[in-house]
Scaffold this active site. Structure first.
Site: not given
Length: 289
Positions: A223, A264
């Site tokens: 991210k 995840r």
């Protein structure tokens, strides 16, 4: 902290954080778009993820990167169904990453065991009834709007209180629509309508999610907040997405230590090792008391 044990329909109970491997069968996902677009290559990669330690392989056919636009349902179905079906036939636990009830139902019929909806059922009002009938676990991520405009929605006074409260409201709405509370998994939605400071604040406060009494899925993989942290000190350029995997593994271990049910991630191997280290350390602490 002591790990809560949750029984989800069709999912083994583990005394460690589970690992969900990401399999994007898309041309435009933010870090691996196009790599697994061919169904044969996608299935091969899904099997590799399982061999490296993924407890679940999460198959997605529509990019939700910042700025992404929606695609037709027929395109999404054509991308995901051959992959879901082939992996399920080979015994791989599969999750379907979709915002569409039609795609969720088709994937469950093809063997998917979890529906992972980044909109938490908001993008398709039929999703709650569809998943309720299927009986499979349903991931309710915090979401404020479609990817094309989500960065404009990252406005919070108290990000932890507001995000947890908004997910609680989604849970209540889903249960009112007929979903069994025992199907629900919650996800803070790192990077979705969040500034990078918001992401760090949420990661530092994962214990707040225990108040919802449901398993917590955390998705830190590659991210932007990690890219910013690892910026080139000379140029200020963010670390490229595919060079953030070591930081992702560290973040996954920290999430596991705060009681996350699953993480995840794109690169499974190091994360599978990291969550096992966290579980071993926690077990040693218990036996040493």
């Amino acid at each position: 902290m002591e790990r809560p044990l949750f029984e989800l329909p069709g999912i083994p109970v583990r005394d460690r954080c589970a690992v969900m491997g990401i399999l994007n069968v898309t041309p435009d996902s933010f870090s691996d778009g196009g790599r697994w677009r061919d169904p044969g290559r996608a299935v091969e990669h899904g099997l590799q993820l399982a061999a490296m330690g993924a407890d679940v392989v999460d198959v997605g056919g529509e990019s939700t990167r910042p700025g992404a636009c929606r695609i037709p349902a027929e395109d999404e179905l054509a991308r995901v169904l051959p992959v879901v079906r082939a992996l399920a036939r080979q015994g791989v636990p599969v999750s379907i990453d979709t915002m569409r009830a039609r795609v969720a139902q088709a994937a469950v019929d093809a063997g998917a065991r979890i529906v992972n909806d980044v909109s938490g059922g908001l993008a398709d009002r039929a999703m709650a009834r569809t998943v309720a009938r299927s009986g499979v676990p349903f991931v309710v991520m915090h979401w404020r709007g479609q990817s094309r405009a989500m960065d404009e929605l990252a406005d919070y006074d108290d990000v932890v209180t507001e995000v947890v409260g908004e997910v609680r409201c989604r849970m209540d709405a889903l249960v009112s629509a007929g979903m069994d509370p025992q199907q629900i998994v919650v996800d803070p939605g790192l990077g979705f309508a969040k500034g990078r400071r918001d992401d760090w604040t949420l990661l530092a406060s994962l214990d707040a999610w225990a108040a919802l009494g449901r398993p917590l899925l955390v998705g830190p993989s590659r991210k932007r907040f990690l890219g910013e942290l690892l910026s080139d000190p000379a140029t200020g350029e963010f670390r490229p997405a595919r060079e953030r995997d070591a930081a992702t593994a560290a973040t996954a271990a920290l999430a596991a230590a705060q009681g996350a049910w699953a993480v995840r991630v794109h690169e499974v191997g190091a994360v599978a090792d990291a969550v096992r280290v966290e579980a071993a350390l926690r077990a040693h602490r218990r036996t040493s008391i």
